[in-house]
Design a protein around this motif. Structure first.
Motif, PDB file in Angstrom:
ATOM      1  N   TYR B  35       3.093  27.741  -9.475  1.00 55.54           N
ATOM      2  CA  TYR B  35       3.311  28.021 -10.883  1.00 55.54           C
ATOM      3  C   TYR B  35       2.259  27.289 -11.712  1.00 55.54           C
ATOM      4  CZ  TYR B  35       7.849  29.937  -9.647  1.00 55.54           C
ATOM      5  OH  TYR B  35       8.840  30.709  -9.100  1.00 55.54           O
ATOM      6  N   GLN B  37       1.662  25.724 -15.544  1.00 52.89           N
ATOM      7  CA  GLN B  37       2.349  25.359 -16.766  1.00 52.89           C
ATOM      8  C   GLN B  37       1.347  24.830 -17.790  1.00 52.89           C
ATOM      9  OE1 GLN B  37       5.282  22.175 -16.635  1.00 52.89           O
ATOM     10  NE2 GLN B  37       6.447  23.088 -18.322  1.00 52.89           N
ATOM     11  N   GLN B  41       4.634  25.197 -22.797  1.00 58.44           N
ATOM     12  CA  GLN B  41       5.183  26.446 -22.288  1.00 58.44           C
ATOM     13  C   GLN B  41       5.980  26.200 -21.010  1.00 58.44           C
ATOM     14  OE1 GLN B  41       4.687  29.482 -23.936  1.00 58.44           O
ATOM     15  NE2 GLN B  41       3.764  28.162 -25.503  1.00 58.44           N
ATOM     16  N   GLY B  42       6.805  27.166 -20.647  1.00 55.57           N
ATOM     17  CA  GLY B  42       7.463  27.091 -19.361  1.00 55.57           C
ATOM     18  C   GLY B  42       6.505  27.493 -18.252  1.00 55.57           C
ATOM     19  N   PRO B  43       6.779  27.091 -17.022  1.00 52.57           N
ATOM     20  CA  PRO B  43       5.905  27.472 -15.902  1.00 52.57           C
ATOM     21  C   PRO B  43       5.825  28.987 -15.736  1.00 52.57           C
ATOM     22  CG  PRO B  43       7.389  25.694 -15.263  1.00 52.57           C
ATOM     23  CD  PRO B  43       7.843  26.181 -16.592  1.00 52.57           C
ATOM     24  N   PHE B  45       4.775  32.064 -13.020  1.00 51.25           N
ATOM     25  CA  PHE B  45       4.669  32.339 -11.595  1.00 51.25           C
ATOM     26  C   PHE B  45       3.280  32.848 -11.241  1.00 51.25           C
ATOM     27  CE2 PHE B  45       5.752  33.610  -7.446  1.00 51.25           C
ATOM     28  CZ  PHE B  45       5.425  34.933  -7.244  1.00 51.25           C
ATOM     29  N   GLN B  48       3.884  33.628  -4.393  1.00 48.77           N
ATOM     30  CA  GLN B  48       4.910  33.186  -3.467  1.00 48.77           C
ATOM     31  C   GLN B  48       4.498  33.565  -2.054  1.00 48.77           C
ATOM     32  OE1 GLN B  48       8.777  35.192  -3.353  1.00 48.77           O
ATOM     33  NE2 GLN B  48       9.757  33.202  -3.110  1.00 48.77           N
ATOM     34  N   LEU B  88      -0.947  22.183 -15.821  1.00 50.61           N
ATOM     35  CA  LEU B  88      -0.245  21.515 -14.720  1.00 50.61           C
ATOM     36  C   LEU B  88       0.108  22.589 -13.697  1.00 50.61           C
ATOM     37  CD1 LEU B  88       1.115  18.850 -13.672  1.00 50.61           C
ATOM     38  CD2 LEU B  88       3.204  19.654 -14.817  1.00 50.61           C
ATOM     39  N   LEU B  90       2.110  23.587 -10.431  1.00 56.48           N
ATOM     40  CA  LEU B  90       3.304  23.150  -9.730  1.00 56.48           C
ATOM     41  C   LEU B  90       3.515  23.964  -8.469  1.00 56.48           C
ATOM     42  CD1 LEU B  90       5.530  22.974 -12.908  1.00 56.48           C
ATOM     43  CD2 LEU B  90       4.858  20.998 -11.545  1.00 56.48           C
ATOM     44  N   TYR B 102      15.068  26.177  -5.789  1.00 59.31           N
ATOM     45  CA  TYR B 102      13.734  25.666  -5.526  1.00 59.31           C
ATOM     46  C   TYR B 102      13.659  24.171  -5.801  1.00 59.31           C
ATOM     47  CZ  TYR B 102      11.838  30.394  -5.197  1.00 59.31           C
ATOM     48  OH  TYR B 102      11.552  31.666  -4.806  1.00 59.31           O
ATOM     49  N   PHE B 104      10.693  21.380  -6.689  1.00 65.43           N
ATOM     50  CA  PHE B 104       9.322  21.319  -7.159  1.00 65.43           C
ATOM     51  C   PHE B 104       8.667  19.984  -6.840  1.00 65.43           C
ATOM     52  CE2 PHE B 104       8.316  24.991  -9.880  1.00 65.43           C
ATOM     53  CZ  PHE B 104       9.527  25.643  -9.864  1.00 65.43           C
ATOM     54  N   GLY B 105       7.350  20.032  -6.678  1.00 66.91           N
ATOM     55  CA  GLY B 105       6.559  18.834  -6.564  1.00 66.91           C
ATOM     56  C   GLY B 105       6.227  18.277  -7.941  1.00 66.91           C
ATOM     57  N   SER B 106       5.489  17.188  -7.958  1.00 72.17           N
ATOM     58  CA  SER B 106       5.141  16.521  -9.210  1.00 72.17           C
ATOM     59  C   SER B 106       3.965  17.178  -9.924  1.00 72.17           C
ATOM     60  CB  SER B 106       4.819  15.052  -8.952  1.00 72.17           C
ATOM     61  OG  SER B 106       5.960  14.401  -8.446  1.00 72.17           O
ATOM     62  N   GLY B 107       3.286  18.074  -9.226  1.00 69.57           N
ATOM     63  CA  GLY B 107       2.232  18.841  -9.872  1.00 69.57           C
ATOM     64  C   GLY B 107       0.852  18.222  -9.765  1.00 69.57           C
ATOM     65  N   ARG B 109      -2.467  17.958 -12.241  1.00 72.79           N
ATOM     66  CA  ARG B 109      -2.972  18.158 -13.608  1.00 72.79           C
ATOM     67  C   ARG B 109      -4.455  18.476 -13.513  1.00 72.79           C
ATOM     68  NH1 ARG B 109      -1.101  19.542 -18.245  1.00 72.79           N
ATOM     69  NH2 ARG B 109       0.591  18.025 -18.045  1.00 72.79           N
TER      70      ARG B 109
END
Lengths: 113, 113
Positions: B35, B37, B41-43, B45, B48, B88, B90, B102, B104-107, B109
């Motif tokens: 994802y 982000q 804003q929201g993440p 997609f 997959q 970011l 993710l 799901y 999630f990882g920390s992402g 940047r």
């Protein structure tokens, strides 16, 4: 096209207050709905997962409800604490899109002591 | 158990360069998603993967590509970086089965200058 909306965009409350965050989605054909918490610059932490057949889920001071027919979910936070300050995101997993998550833009919560 | 791990945590690239982001899912999770982000804003997609096959793709240009390895780890590649790719990124993993949520990882940047 599935759209997810979160209201309000931002919310400030004093410590100890109970509060409700709202999430609405346009397509009721979902597998499940997930609420996440995101601290600034960080990844997502899953809070609650509600299956499409369920009405609500609870974890500690958090309670999430799902009304699939009306396309709505709420996240109830009881006795809010400063540590609850974060952005809360809801996301739906679609039946027809390989279970990709569609996110709202989030509600940024600030709890003052 | 280790959670979803992503590397690097931060990086800065110049416009036109290429970048590779890496993700290791939770042990036993065969599904990995990516994802993007953007701030505020929201993440969104991107991809997959399940069992090393692409199972879904979001509305991103062909400059974005990904793959999943036999150990279920994954790479996201972005070519010809643009300033607008700053975000970011993710990674999320999930157990087999449609009723799981799901993690999630920390992402990572990514800043493009």
């Amino acid at each position: 096209k599935q759209e997810v909306t979160q209201i309000p965009a931002a919310l400030s409350v004093p410590e100890g207050e109970n509060l409700v965050l709202n999430c609405s989605f346009t397509d009721s054909a979902i597998y499940n709905l997930q609420w996440f918490r995101q601290d600034p610059g960080k990844g997502l932490t899953s809070l609650l997962l509600i299956q499409s057949s369920q009405r609500e889920q609870t974890s500690g001071r958090l309670n999430a409800s799902l009304d699939k027919s009306s396309g709505r979910s709420t996240l109830y936070i009881a006795a809010s604490q400063p540590g609850d300050s974060a952005t809360y995101l809801c996301a739906v997993s679609l039946r027809q899109a390989g279970t990709a998550l569609i996110f709202g833009k989030g509600t940024t919560l600030s709890v003052s002591s | 158990d280790a959670g979803v791990t992503q590397s690097p945590t931060h990086l800065i690239k110049t416009r036109g360069q290429h970048v590779t982001l890496r993700c290791s899912p939770i042990s036993g999770h065969k599904s990995v998603s990516w994802y993007q982000q953007v701030l505020g804003q929201g993440p969104q997609f991107i991809f997959q993967y399940y069992e090393k096959e692409e199972r879904g793709r979001g509305n991103f240009p062909d400059r974005f590509s990904a793959r999943q390895f036999p150990n279920y780890s994954s790479e996201l590649n972005v070519n010809a970086l643009l300033l607008g790719d700053s975000a970011l990124y993710l990674c999320a993993s999930r157990p087999t089965g449609l009723n799981y949520g799901y993690t999630f990882g920390s992402g990572t940047r990514l800043t493009v200058v």
